[in-house]
Design an enzyme around this catalytic site. Structure first.
Site, PDB file in Angstrom:
ATOM      1  N   ASN A 156      -7.599 -34.597 -42.285  1.00  0.00           N
ATOM      2  CA  ASN A 156      -7.319 -35.962 -41.831  1.00  0.00           C
ATOM      3  C   ASN A 156      -7.461 -36.877 -43.046  1.00  0.00           C
ATOM      4  O   ASN A 156      -8.567 -37.106 -43.513  1.00  0.00           O
ATOM      5  CB  ASN A 156      -8.323 -36.332 -40.726  1.00  0.00           C
ATOM      6  CG  ASN A 156      -8.260 -37.795 -40.358  1.00  0.00           C
ATOM      7  OD1 ASN A 156      -7.313 -38.503 -40.701  1.00  0.00           O
ATOM      8  ND2 ASN A 156      -9.286 -38.258 -39.627  1.00  0.00           N
ATOM      9  N   TRP A 157      -6.326 -37.365 -43.532  1.00  0.00           N
ATOM     10  CA  TRP A 157      -6.346 -38.156 -44.771  1.00  0.00           C
ATOM     11  C   TRP A 157      -6.747 -39.608 -44.527  1.00  0.00           C
ATOM     12  O   TRP A 157      -6.844 -40.386 -45.482  1.00  0.00           O
ATOM     13  CB  TRP A 157      -4.987 -38.093 -45.467  1.00  0.00           C
ATOM     14  CG  TRP A 157      -4.622 -36.725 -45.993  1.00  0.00           C
ATOM     15  CD1 TRP A 157      -5.379 -35.582 -45.926  1.00  0.00           C
ATOM     16  CD2 TRP A 157      -3.420 -36.359 -46.669  1.00  0.00           C
ATOM     17  NE1 TRP A 157      -4.722 -34.540 -46.514  1.00  0.00           N
ATOM     18  CE2 TRP A 157      -3.503 -34.985 -46.985  1.00  0.00           C
ATOM     19  CE3 TRP A 157      -2.257 -37.048 -47.039  1.00  0.00           C
ATOM     20  CZ2 TRP A 157      -2.487 -34.293 -47.649  1.00  0.00           C
ATOM     21  CZ3 TRP A 157      -1.243 -36.370 -47.700  1.00  0.00           C
ATOM     22  CH2 TRP A 157      -1.359 -35.005 -48.008  1.00  0.00           C
ATOM     23  N   LYS A 158      -6.915 -39.965 -43.272  1.00  0.00           N
ATOM     24  CA  LYS A 158      -7.334 -41.340 -42.922  1.00  0.00           C
ATOM     25  C   LYS A 158      -6.458 -42.375 -43.646  1.00  0.00           C
ATOM     26  O   LYS A 158      -5.284 -42.138 -43.856  1.00  0.00           O
ATOM     27  CB  LYS A 158      -8.822 -41.530 -43.215  1.00  0.00           C
ATOM     28  CG  LYS A 158      -9.682 -40.467 -42.541  1.00  0.00           C
ATOM     29  CD  LYS A 158     -11.136 -40.808 -42.529  1.00  0.00           C
ATOM     30  CE  LYS A 158     -11.908 -39.639 -41.959  1.00  0.00           C
ATOM     31  NZ  LYS A 158     -13.296 -39.924 -41.719  1.00  0.00           N
TER      32      LYS A 158
ATOM     33  N   HIS B 297     -10.200 -40.035 -32.221  1.00  0.00           N
ATOM     34  CA  HIS B 297     -11.101 -39.911 -33.383  1.00  0.00           C
ATOM     35  C   HIS B 297     -12.208 -40.957 -33.250  1.00  0.00           C
ATOM     36  O   HIS B 297     -11.977 -42.062 -32.753  1.00  0.00           O
ATOM     37  CB  HIS B 297     -10.314 -40.112 -34.681  1.00  0.00           C
ATOM     38  CG  HIS B 297     -11.115 -39.774 -35.894  1.00  0.00           C
ATOM     39  ND1 HIS B 297     -12.012 -40.652 -36.463  1.00  0.00           N
ATOM     40  CD2 HIS B 297     -11.182 -38.631 -36.625  1.00  0.00           C
ATOM     41  CE1 HIS B 297     -12.589 -40.067 -37.494  1.00  0.00           C
ATOM     42  NE2 HIS B 297     -12.109 -38.835 -37.620  1.00  0.00           N
TER      43      HIS B 297
ATOM     44  N   GLU C 280     -13.464 -42.933 -35.255  1.00  0.00           N
ATOM     45  CA  GLU C 280     -13.167 -44.242 -35.863  1.00  0.00           C
ATOM     46  C   GLU C 280     -12.283 -45.068 -34.935  1.00  0.00           C
ATOM     47  O   GLU C 280     -12.386 -46.292 -34.898  1.00  0.00           O
ATOM     48  CB  GLU C 280     -12.541 -44.042 -37.254  1.00  0.00           C
ATOM     49  CG  GLU C 280     -13.601 -43.580 -38.251  1.00  0.00           C
ATOM     50  CD  GLU C 280     -13.113 -42.656 -39.346  1.00  0.00           C
ATOM     51  OE1 GLU C 280     -11.905 -42.619 -39.630  1.00  0.00           O
ATOM     52  OE2 GLU C 280     -13.964 -41.947 -39.926  1.00  0.00           O
TER      53      GLU C 280
ATOM     54  N   GLU D  92     -16.785 -33.569 -33.138  1.00  0.00           N
ATOM     55  CA  GLU D  92     -17.186 -34.264 -34.362  1.00  0.00           C
ATOM     56  C   GLU D  92     -18.356 -35.184 -34.062  1.00  0.00           C
ATOM     57  O   GLU D  92     -18.153 -36.318 -33.605  1.00  0.00           O
ATOM     58  CB  GLU D  92     -16.018 -35.102 -34.886  1.00  0.00           C
ATOM     59  CG  GLU D  92     -14.780 -34.303 -35.195  1.00  0.00           C
ATOM     60  CD  GLU D  92     -13.900 -35.026 -36.203  1.00  0.00           C
ATOM     61  OE1 GLU D  92     -13.714 -34.476 -37.285  1.00  0.00           O
ATOM     62  OE2 GLU D  92     -13.436 -36.133 -35.919  1.00  0.00           O
TER      63      GLU D  92
ATOM     64  N   GLY E  98     -18.347 -38.343 -42.549  1.00  0.00           N
ATOM     65  CA  GLY E  98     -18.341 -39.131 -43.782  1.00  0.00           C
ATOM     66  C   GLY E  98     -19.732 -39.447 -44.314  1.00  0.00           C
ATOM     67  O   GLY E  98     -19.899 -40.281 -45.201  1.00  0.00           O
TER      68      GLY E  98
ATOM     69  N   SER F 186     -18.361 -33.761 -42.252  1.00  0.00           N
ATOM     70  CA  SER F 186     -18.824 -33.360 -43.586  1.00  0.00           C
ATOM     71  C   SER F 186     -18.675 -31.857 -43.846  1.00  0.00           C
ATOM     72  O   SER F 186     -19.544 -31.239 -44.452  1.00  0.00           O
ATOM     73  CB  SER F 186     -20.269 -33.812 -43.809  1.00  0.00           C
ATOM     74  OG  SER F 186     -20.358 -35.226 -43.707  1.00  0.00           O
TER      75      SER F 186
ATOM     76  N   GLY G 235     -12.295 -34.493 -43.194  1.00  0.00           N
ATOM     77  CA  GLY G 235     -11.929 -35.820 -43.682  1.00  0.00           C
ATOM     78  C   GLY G 235     -11.992 -35.861 -45.198  1.00  0.00           C
ATOM     79  O   GLY G 235     -11.061 -35.450 -45.894  1.00  0.00           O
ATOM     80  N   GLY G 236     -13.117 -36.323 -45.719  1.00  0.00           N
ATOM     81  CA  GLY G 236     -13.280 -36.538 -47.163  1.00  0.00           C
ATOM     82  C   GLY G 236     -12.822 -35.374 -48.032  1.00  0.00           C
ATOM     83  O   GLY G 236     -12.097 -35.577 -49.019  1.00  0.00           O
TER      84      GLY G 236
HETATM   85  C1  PEP Z   1     -13.166 -36.760 -39.855  1.00  0.00           C
HETATM   86  O1  PEP Z   1     -12.811 -37.874 -40.178  1.00  0.00           O
HETATM   87  O2  PEP Z   1     -12.612 -36.234 -38.882  1.00  0.00           O
HETATM   88  C2  PEP Z   1     -14.221 -36.106 -40.622  1.00  0.00           C
HETATM   89  C3  PEP Z   1     -14.758 -35.033 -40.116  1.00  0.00           C
HETATM   90  O3  PEP Z   1     -14.576 -36.667 -41.830  1.00  0.00           O
HETATM   91  P1  PEP Z   1     -15.560 -36.029 -42.944  1.00  0.00           P
HETATM   92  O4  PEP Z   1     -15.119 -34.615 -43.151  1.00  0.00           O
HETATM   93  O5  PEP Z   1     -15.363 -36.895 -44.144  1.00  0.00           O
HETATM   94  O6  PEP Z   1     -16.955 -36.106 -42.389  1.00  0.00           O
END
Ligand code: PEP
Length: 250
Positions: free
Chosen positions: A10-12, A95, A97, A167, A173, A213, A234-235
């Site tokens: 997920n490149w957000k 999600h 967010e 999640e 994050g 993470s 994500g990251g």
């Molecule tokens: C996400 O945004 O779905 C996520 C899991 O982010 P991260 O891997 O950065 O925690």
């Protein structure tokens, strides 16, 4: 089809079209012999560019959201029809967010889930508790509610196009990851909820990704758990060097 490992990035709200094309091309090359299923979800503005790069490869194209209506007076929204036109195969919905920053509730997410499924998309439905909910012993209550309400009115047939991503919000994050055992306990619980709603066979088949993470150092331990079928990243999905070792975990 039985369960497989499904690793999604997920490149957000990152990357210009040029940067997105470069990363997508690099992933296409690095993952062409990958053993698992893959997806990348760029911003709306990069979908057309990335679509051309991942077409006819083993990487699916995902969007990070969609509008709850097909079309109409919805300034700033993006429709499933427009996503289909760009070659999007999968839509990430619910999600954390979207839930917590943009205040999307279960009813709105459910409307989007049903619309996306009606138009033939795969849906990744994200669920997960806040830290205060975990500390109050409400993990199961929250995950059950988000699963049940998110899937309200979804037929057993349509469920085959649904992936669930657990999640925990406190792990997204933040660099904090749920232990493989903690994550496994929630995944097993969610699978049980699916079993109650759709029967044992559907429960056995549904893919449940873990997100929060995930990195190269913890991916293999998480994936070794019986009920963890992949990752929503994500990251670490923003660079080839950090995503590929997760995507190629063994
Ligand atoms: C996400 O945004 O779905 C996520 C899991 O982010 P991260 O891997 O950065 O925690």
């Amino acid at each position: 089809m039985s369960r497989y490992y499904y690793i999604a990035g997920n490149w957000k709200m990152h990357k210009t079209r040029e940067q997105a094309a470069e990363l997508a091309q690099s992933l296409v090359t690095a993952l062409k012999d990958g053993k698992h299923e893959y997806l990348i979800a760029p911003s709306f503005t990069c979908l057309e560019t990335v679509s051309a790069v991942v077409q006819d490869t083993n990487i699916r194209l995902g969007a990070q959201n969609c509008a709850p209506e097909e079309e109409g007076a919805h300034t700033g929204e993006v429709s499933v029809l427009q996503l289909k036109d760009l070659g999007v195969q999968t839509i990430i919905l619910g999600h954390s967010e979207r839930r917590h920053i943009y205040k999307e509730d279960d009813a709105l997410i459910n409307k989007k889930v049903k619309l996306a499924l009606k138009h033939g998309f795969e849906v990744i439905l994200c669920i997960g508790e806040l830290l205060e909910e975990r500390e109050a012993g409400k993990v199961e209550e929250v995950c059950e509610r988000q699963t049940v309400k998110g899937l309200e009115g979804v037929s057993a047939d349509a469920l085959s196009n649904v992936v669930i991503a657990y999640e925990p919000v406190w792990a997204i994050g933040t660099g904090k990851t749920a232990t493989p055992q903690d994550a496994e306990a929630v995944h097993a619980f969610v699978r049980k909820v699916i079993g109650r709603l759709y029967g044992e066979d559907a429960a056995k088949k549904i893919i449940i990704q873990y997100g929060g993470s995930v990195k190269a150092e913890n991916a293999a331990q998480l994936m070794a758990m019986e009920n963890i079928d992949g990752a929503l990243v994500g990251g670490a999905s923003l660079k080839t060097d950090t995503f590929v070792p997760i995507a190629k975990f063994s």
